[in-house]
Each structure stands twice: as structure tokens, then as C-alpha cells.
Scaffold this motif. Sequence first.
Motif, PDB file in Angstrom:
ATOM      1  N   TYR A   9      -4.761  -6.538   0.877  1.00 56.48           N
ATOM      2  CA  TYR A   9      -3.879  -5.540   0.273  1.00 56.48           C
ATOM      3  C   TYR A   9      -3.346  -4.550   1.442  1.00 56.48           C
ATOM      4  O   TYR A   9      -4.083  -4.590   2.233  1.00 56.48           O
ATOM      5  CB  TYR A   9      -4.930  -4.506  -0.482  1.00 56.48           C
ATOM      6  N   TYR A  10      -2.418  -3.999   1.189  1.00 57.03           N
ATOM      7  CA  TYR A  10      -1.792  -3.219   2.014  1.00 57.03           C
ATOM      8  C   TYR A  10      -1.530  -1.716   1.378  1.00 57.03           C
ATOM      9  O   TYR A  10      -1.233  -1.713   0.263  1.00 57.03           O
ATOM     10  CB  TYR A  10      -0.445  -3.687   2.427  1.00 57.03           C
ATOM     11  N   VAL A  20      -0.393   1.042  -3.312  1.00 54.03           N
ATOM     12  CA  VAL A  20      -1.066  -0.296  -3.153  1.00 54.03           C
ATOM     13  C   VAL A  20      -0.382  -1.417  -3.377  1.00 54.03           C
ATOM     14  O   VAL A  20       0.312  -1.540  -4.454  1.00 54.03           O
ATOM     15  CB  VAL A  20      -2.152  -0.255  -4.083  1.00 54.03           C
ATOM     16  N   ARG A  22      -0.546  -5.587  -3.204  1.00 55.88           N
ATOM     17  CA  ARG A  22      -1.295  -7.226  -2.994  1.00 55.88           C
ATOM     18  C   ARG A  22      -0.284  -7.770  -1.993  1.00 55.88           C
ATOM     19  O   ARG A  22       0.865  -8.047  -2.114  1.00 55.88           O
ATOM     20  CB  ARG A  22      -1.449  -7.888  -4.271  1.00 55.88           C
ATOM     21  N   ASP A  59      -9.210  -5.716  -7.273  1.00 55.37           N
ATOM     22  CA  ASP A  59      -8.154  -4.736  -6.946  1.00 55.37           C
ATOM     23  C   ASP A  59      -8.781  -3.371  -6.975  1.00 55.37           C
ATOM     24  O   ASP A  59      -8.672  -2.427  -6.131  1.00 55.37           O
ATOM     25  CB  ASP A  59      -7.230  -4.751  -8.007  1.00 55.37           C
ATOM     26  N   ALA A  62     -11.356  -2.740  -3.939  1.00 55.58           N
ATOM     27  CA  ALA A  62     -10.503  -2.554  -2.707  1.00 55.58           C
ATOM     28  C   ALA A  62      -9.786  -1.105  -2.620  1.00 55.58           C
ATOM     29  O   ALA A  62      -9.918  -0.426  -1.799  1.00 55.58           O
ATOM     30  CB  ALA A  62      -9.440  -3.472  -2.541  1.00 55.58           C
ATOM     31  N   ILE A  63      -9.475  -0.677  -3.995  1.00 51.89           N
ATOM     32  CA  ILE A  63      -8.794   0.808  -4.059  1.00 51.89           C
ATOM     33  C   ILE A  63      -9.683   1.667  -3.944  1.00 51.89           C
ATOM     34  O   ILE A  63      -9.751   2.583  -3.225  1.00 51.89           O
ATOM     35  CB  ILE A  63      -7.869   0.697  -5.367  1.00 51.89           C
TER      36      ILE A  63
END
Length: 134
Positions: A9-10, A20, A22, A59, A62-63
Motif C-alpha cells: 500500500y501507498y 490510499v 494498492r 486493506d 493496513a489502513i
Amino acid sequence: MTAGGLPPYYFRVKENGAIVFRVDAENRQQRLELDQIATVNVNNGQVKPQGTTELTEADRQAIENWMAARQATLAARELDEIDRAIDTLNLTAHWAQSRATDAQLEAVTDRLLMAMHDLRTVLVRKRADRVLDD
């Protein structure tokens, strides 16, 4: 990490959070692609999926991890800024006492006094509230 050593992720930081993406480095063109999947707001914890994107559990995790780390970073920066403000006040006092001309003092005295009065009022009120709560 992805196969190319890139994170999955970036997070493009913006004023109140991030966009966000992927990271896709495993496509047919062998190009790095960033697929926008969500927008996050660190102030209110809101996560908005992009368009029709369905966020996976990975997701979301990660967030959440990024938001927690970002909030810690912002809190640390805030305290650092206060420490710098204290240094600036000390440097300003030294400047006013040792180097400032009458014209320079005339240009800033009222604004400095008002800002310091406002700060002192807030600090005294907050201290009194803490003493009363104890």
C-alpha cells in the motif's frame, strides 16, 4: 512487501489524512501501478472506499495500522512544535532585551503582548481545571 520489495500500500498524505493506493507491480506491462482504493480522515477515523471498491480485511487492517501510526506521528510533532515555541519565546525575550531597536519593538509589542496574554489566560484556566478535577 510485494515481490519487487515494494510495500503493498501507498498512502499519499494530505492535510487531514491520506489517499490510499494498492501497489501493483505484478502486472503484464511490468509497470508500477497505484490503484486508489480509499480516502481516510485521521481526525474522525472515517474511511471512504473509492468508487465501487470493496475493501478487503487486509486493506482495512493496513489502513487502521497507518492511521494509528499517523496519529502518533502528528501527536509527537505537535509536542515538538510546542517545545520550539518555548525556545522561540526565550529567543524573542533575549532579542527584545539585547538587540531590538525601538522601531522593531514598536512594530511587534502589542501583538506579542496580546498573544502572550491569550496563552497565559488559557494555561491558567486549564491548570485551574486540572487542580479542581484532582
